[in-house]
Write a protein that holds these residues in place. Structure first.
Motif, mmCIF file in Angstrom:
data_model
loop_
_atom_site.group_PDB
_atom_site.id
_atom_site.type_symbol
_atom_site.label_atom_id
_atom_site.label_comp_id
_atom_site.label_asym_id
_atom_site.label_seq_id
_atom_site.Cartn_x
_atom_site.Cartn_y
_atom_site.Cartn_z
ATOM 1 N N LEU A 149 0.833 -1.206 0.000
ATOM 2 C CA LEU A 149 0.000 0.000 0.000
ATOM 3 C C LEU A 149 0.869 1.256 0.000
ATOM 4 C CD1 LEU A 149 -2.820 1.223 0.142
ATOM 5 C CD2 LEU A 149 -2.677 1.087 2.655
ATOM 6 N N THR A 150 1.995 1.199 0.690
ATOM 7 C CA THR A 150 2.920 2.337 0.722
ATOM 8 C C THR A 150 3.432 2.656 -0.674
ATOM 9 O OG1 THR A 150 3.621 1.833 2.987
ATOM 10 C CG2 THR A 150 5.111 3.177 1.638
ATOM 11 N N ILE A 151 3.775 1.612 -1.427
ATOM 12 C CA ILE A 151 4.258 1.806 -2.796
ATOM 13 C C ILE A 151 3.196 2.478 -3.649
ATOM 14 C CG2 ILE A 151 4.940 0.610 -4.915
ATOM 15 C CD1 ILE A 151 6.314 -1.482 -3.153
ATOM 16 N N VAL A 152 1.958 2.002 -3.541
ATOM 17 C CA VAL A 152 0.862 2.574 -4.323
ATOM 18 C C VAL A 152 0.645 4.039 -3.958
ATOM 19 C CG1 VAL A 152 -1.617 2.464 -4.782
ATOM 20 C CG2 VAL A 152 -0.284 0.358 -4.643
ATOM 21 N N VAL A 153 0.624 4.328 -2.663
ATOM 22 C CA VAL A 153 0.391 5.705 -2.204
ATOM 23 C C VAL A 153 1.507 6.631 -2.660
ATOM 24 C CG1 VAL A 153 0.253 7.182 -0.163
ATOM 25 C CG2 VAL A 153 -1.015 5.031 -0.223
#
Length: 303
Positions: A149-153
């Motif tokens: 999720l961090t990568i996507v954000v």
């Protein structure tokens, strides 16, 4: 401490992935065939664009996305193999990318592009943050999900920042809005209508003509504006002698000459692009007319 077996697996994976990336950097997209036709090294040292805009179904967007996404794994794999602080990691990564980009240019297998360096570094930085979130200690399913999720954000954040700082084409303004240095003043009020090649012309912004004189000169100072487009219409009215010419001079260099021999009838909207413009001079002679002369530049959304 990472188990020896797991470390070997990660090391092998890192080597394989690095080989894959190097293949794309030096040999994919017919680079070897293209190298034979190149006569000089290419170094693009000034950033020309932003790393990544919102998704578009184009090859260039996919290429830009790949320039970031392909280097995210390095931000995870390298810290897993060697515990390293972010500052040291990113410094060594940038140095490595600079060397690889230089080799691309010197071997004619690509070009040195500072935009690629920026994009690759952003990818590695995103990967390192993801490593700190989900891989640095006590790896669990929830942490891995949080890492993804961090990568996507962060990728979305890069797109948002890129969209904010990207310059876009601004509206077309009348050239008369620029600071006029010397010369005549075009008609901007109660604009006259006229006929060119049987077509009724109704100017909207301005009309440049010799006004019965042999020639008339209009001169404007733009103040070294960058990425500028000059727009205009040209024609010779049906009434009167079918003779006349217009010269457009930019920073002392004549870039366009229009007359009754080179252009017949009413012309469609024309545009002339310039990387940088300081001074524009328009010289009108005979019965020629230039109308709706405008200028458009690149600007940020808040300008």
């Amino acid at each position: 401490m990472m188990e020896t077996k797991s470390r070997k697996v990660i090391l092998v994976g890192t080597i394989c992935y690095t080989t894959f990336i190097l293949f794309f950097m030096f040999f994919a997209f017919n680079r070897i065939e293209g190298a034979t036709s190149v006569e000089s090294y290419t170094f693009m040292l000034v950033p020309e664009g932003v790393p990544l805009l919102f998704p578009k179904l184009t090859f260039m967007w996919l290429f830009s996305f790949g320039n970031i996404a392909a280097f995210i794994p390095f931000g995870i794999l390298i810290p897993l193999l060697y515990r390293v602080r972010f500052g040291k990691f990113i410094s060594l990564f940038v140095l490595t990318i600079l060397v690889l980009e230089t080799l691309q240019a010197l071997t004619y297998l690509g070009s040195f592009d500072v935009d690629d360096v920026i994009s690759n570094t952003i990818g590695a930085a995103i990967g390192y943050v993801a490593y700190r979130v989900g891989f640095s200690s006590n790896i669990s399913y929830k942490k891995l999900m949080a890492s993804g999720l961090t990568i996507v954000v962060l990728l979305f954040g890069v797109m948002v920042v890129s969209e904010i700082i990207k310059k876009r084409e601004g509206p077309i303004h009348s050239l008369t809005d620029m600071k006029e240095m010397t010369g005549a003043t075009p008609v901007t009020e109660n604009l006259p209508s006229f006929t060119v090649a049987g077509e009724r012309i109704e100017p909207k912004m301005n009309v440049y003509s010799s006004e019965g004189e042999s020639t008339k000169t209009y001169n404007y100072i733009l103040g070294n504006k960058e990425d500028v487009w000059l727009y205009f219409y040209f024609g010779i009215p049906d009434n009167g002698d079918f003779k006349g010419a217009v010269k457009i001079i930019v920073d002392g260099q004549e870039i366009a000459q229009l007359n009754e021999q080179s252009y017949q009838g009413a012309e469609a909207l024309r545009e002339l692009p310039f990387n940088e413009v300081n001074e524009i001079t328009i010289i009108v002679s005979g019965n020629a007319k230039l109308w709706d002369v405008g200028i458009r530049g690149m600007q940020h959304w808040w300008e």
